[in-house]
Design a protein around this motif. Structure first.
Motif, PDB file in Angstrom:
ATOM      1  N   SER A  42       9.053  12.277  -5.437  1.00  0.00           N
ATOM      2  CA  SER A  42       8.598  13.399  -6.266  1.00  0.00           C
ATOM      3  C   SER A  42       7.398  14.136  -5.679  1.00  0.00           C
ATOM      4  N   GLY A  43       6.721  13.508  -4.705  1.00  0.00           N
ATOM      5  CA  GLY A  43       5.521  14.114  -4.151  1.00  0.00           C
ATOM      6  C   GLY A  43       4.248  13.645  -4.807  1.00  0.00           C
ATOM      7  N   ALA A  44       4.357  12.746  -5.804  1.00  0.00           N
ATOM      8  CA  ALA A  44       3.145  12.176  -6.399  1.00  0.00           C
ATOM      9  C   ALA A  44       2.381  11.359  -5.367  1.00  0.00           C
ATOM     10  N   LEU A  45       3.093  10.811  -4.385  1.00  0.00           N
ATOM     11  CA  LEU A  45       2.499  10.129  -3.236  1.00  0.00           C
ATOM     12  C   LEU A  45       3.077  10.719  -1.963  1.00  0.00           C
ATOM     13  N   ASP A  46       2.264  10.747  -0.911  1.00  0.00           N
ATOM     14  CA  ASP A  46       2.748  11.169   0.400  1.00  0.00           C
ATOM     15  C   ASP A  46       3.164   9.975   1.242  1.00  0.00           C
ATOM     16  N   PHE A  47       2.333   8.940   1.244  1.00  0.00           N
ATOM     17  CA  PHE A  47       2.586   7.751   2.055  1.00  0.00           C
ATOM     18  C   PHE A  47       2.203   6.502   1.272  1.00  0.00           C
ATOM     19  N   ALA A  48       2.702   5.378   1.741  1.00  0.00           N
ATOM     20  CA  ALA A  48       2.222   4.083   1.279  1.00  0.00           C
ATOM     21  C   ALA A  48       2.065   3.195   2.502  1.00  0.00           C
ATOM     22  N   ILE A  49       1.083   2.298   2.438  1.00  0.00           N
ATOM     23  CA  ILE A  49       0.898   1.301   3.496  1.00  0.00           C
ATOM     24  C   ILE A  49       1.063  -0.057   2.831  1.00  0.00           C
ATOM     25  N   LEU A  50       2.037  -0.830   3.298  1.00  0.00           N
ATOM     26  CA  LEU A  50       2.339  -2.088   2.630  1.00  0.00           C
ATOM     27  C   LEU A  50       3.072  -3.018   3.585  1.00  0.00           C
ATOM     28  N   PRO A  51       3.165  -4.313   3.237  1.00  0.00           N
ATOM     29  CA  PRO A  51       3.943  -5.230   4.064  1.00  0.00           C
ATOM     30  C   PRO A  51       5.379  -4.730   4.213  1.00  0.00           C
ATOM     31  N   SER A  52       5.876  -4.769   5.438  1.00  0.00           N
ATOM     32  CA  SER A  52       7.216  -4.239   5.699  1.00  0.00           C
ATOM     33  C   SER A  52       8.273  -4.905   4.837  1.00  0.00           C
ATOM     34  N   SER A  53       8.073  -6.182   4.547  1.00  0.00           N
ATOM     35  CA  SER A  53       9.054  -6.925   3.766  1.00  0.00           C
ATOM     36  C   SER A  53       9.152  -6.441   2.325  1.00  0.00           C
ATOM     37  N   LEU A  54       8.142  -5.696   1.850  1.00  0.00           N
ATOM     38  CA  LEU A  54       8.134  -5.230   0.467  1.00  0.00           C
ATOM     39  C   LEU A  54       8.577  -3.774   0.330  1.00  0.00           C
ATOM     40  N   ALA A  55       8.813  -3.096   1.448  1.00  0.00           N
ATOM     41  CA  ALA A  55       9.172  -1.679   1.388  1.00  0.00           C
ATOM     42  C   ALA A  55      10.569  -1.516   0.805  1.00  0.00           C
ATOM     43  N   PRO A  56      10.737  -0.666  -0.198  1.00  0.00           N
ATOM     44  CA  PRO A  56      12.069  -0.414  -0.771  1.00  0.00           C
ATOM     45  C   PRO A  56      13.026   0.136   0.285  1.00  0.00           C
ATOM     46  N   GLU A  57      14.292  -0.248   0.185  1.00  0.00           N
ATOM     47  CA  GLU A  57      15.296   0.273   1.104  1.00  0.00           C
ATOM     48  C   GLU A  57      15.434   1.784   0.908  1.00  0.00           C
ATOM     49  N   GLY A  58      15.730   2.470   1.988  1.00  0.00           N
ATOM     50  CA  GLY A  58      15.914   3.919   1.904  1.00  0.00           C
ATOM     51  C   GLY A  58      14.692   4.716   2.279  1.00  0.00           C
ATOM     52  N   LEU A  59      13.534   4.046   2.442  1.00  0.00           N
ATOM     53  CA  LEU A  59      12.337   4.755   2.869  1.00  0.00           C
ATOM     54  C   LEU A  59      12.211   4.698   4.388  1.00  0.00           C
ATOM     55  N   ASN A  60      11.632   5.728   4.966  1.00  0.00           N
ATOM     56  CA  ASN A  60      11.330   5.717   6.396  1.00  0.00           C
ATOM     57  C   ASN A  60      10.032   4.946   6.617  1.00  0.00           C
ATOM     58  N   ALA A  61       9.920   4.313   7.770  1.00  0.00           N
ATOM     59  CA  ALA A  61       8.752   3.455   8.005  1.00  0.00           C
ATOM     60  C   ALA A  61       8.313   3.518   9.461  1.00  0.00           C
ATOM     61  N   ARG A  62       7.017   3.289   9.650  1.00  0.00           N
ATOM     62  CA  ARG A  62       6.432   3.182  10.994  1.00  0.00           C
ATOM     63  C   ARG A  62       5.474   1.999  10.998  1.00  0.00           C
TER      64      ARG A  62
END
Length: 306
Positions: free
Chosen positions: A140-160
């Motif tokens: 929705s744009g309420a957040l631009d980015f998140a920094i978190l443990p890779s294992s907790l990232a929801p599927e479907g998000l892009n990650a670096r």
């Protein structure tokens, strides 16, 4: 549906009032341009242009349509134009980022240092992580980015990937166990602060590993955040597993010891929603976080190698 190509024919004819000159301007043959004019007349039910002397004159309907056509094509040109490149030196930018407290403490100073030079008009807004609503907030744009443990990232998000966080044992300087390397037995005999972040649903990174070592951990206190740990450690004989890079920035009231049991490092990643993959300001900002994380890791290695 009128093709944009026909609207351009209408506009050029309104400007030249000549089939031959309009054909030259559009780089088409006169028969082809005459065919386009017939299509325009059929589509609008109006002759649009009539003979007047050696040239053409526009009907009232044709003049009104030509003005509208200019507006439509201007809108279409703006719609299809590529996004303007983000200029970090002059363009304002607000980045809303969700991260845990120890992640903010680990790389935030380096992110600010990078942005102060490269993008002085950028403002950061950090928020606490909420995994349950993270994907929707990013979409929705309420957040631009998140920094978190890779294992907790929801599927479907892009990650670096940004960095790996390792854990050490944190004690106060002067602690009876602080003068010698810690053994498993010595560690088991100490009283512990257990950190169980809400982010991991109350699970401590050390729980499974400590249990698998067949040692019983004497837990004196369980807290939800690493931020709470140093003030407690400073005034007690408690010990805690603590993020190594954050421990390296603490003052001389504290000492660290290598853990005699291996806790798997946590990989931290920057994540964002695919809807912003091609947004120029986002594409520019992502390497900034990677550079800041690299600088923080380099500073951490230098500090711990002393």
């Amino acid at each position: 549906m009128i093709e944009p190509r026909l609207l351009r024919v209408l506009i050029v004819l309104s400007e030249t009032l000549s089939v031959s000159r309009a054909a030259d301007t559009l780089n088409v043959s006169q028969p082809a341009l005459s065919a386009s004019l017939r299509k325009l007349r059929d589509a609008f039910g109006d002759p649009l242009f009539v003979r007047s002397g050696r040239g053409l004159a526009m009907t009232d309907r044709g003049r009104a349509l030509a003005n509208e056509a200019r507006h439509v094509l201007d809108q279409l040109d703006r719609l299809t134009a590529p996004e303007a490149a983000f200029d970090p030196a002059t363009d304002p930018l607000v980045l809303q980022i969700a991260a845990s407290d120890f992640t903010m403490g680990s790389i935030l100073p380096n992110v600010i240092a990078e942005l102060a030079v490269a993008a002085p008009r950028t403002r950061l807004e950090f928020r606490n992580l909420d995994i349950a609503s993270l994907e929707q907030a990013l979409a929705s744009g309420a957040l631009d980015f998140a920094i978190l443990p890779s294992s907790l990232a929801p599927e479907g998000l892009n990650a670096r990937r940004l960095f790996e966080e390792r854990f050490v044992c944190l004690l106060r300087r002067g602690h009876p166990a602080a003068t010698e390397p810690l053994t498993k037995r010595a560690l088991a005999e100490l009283r512990h602060i257990r950190v169980a972040p809400a982010l991991t649903r109350g699970r401590s990174p050390a729980d499974e590993v400590f249990n698998a070592s067949k040692l019983k951990r004497d837990i004196a206190l369980t807290v939800p955040s690493y931020q709470i740990v140093p003030p407690i450690i400073a005034g007690t004989d408690l010990v805690s597993f603590f993020p190594a890079r954050w421990a390296g920035s603490l003052d001389d009231r504290f000492v660290t010891r290598k853990s005699p049991i291996h806790i798997q490092p946590t990989t931290l990643s920057l994540v964002w929603h695919p809807v912003r993959q091609t947004t120029s300001s986002h594409a520019w900002a992502r390497p900034v976080f990677a550079t800041a994380a690299k600088a923080a890791s380099k500073a951490h290695r230098k500090l711990t190698s002393r």
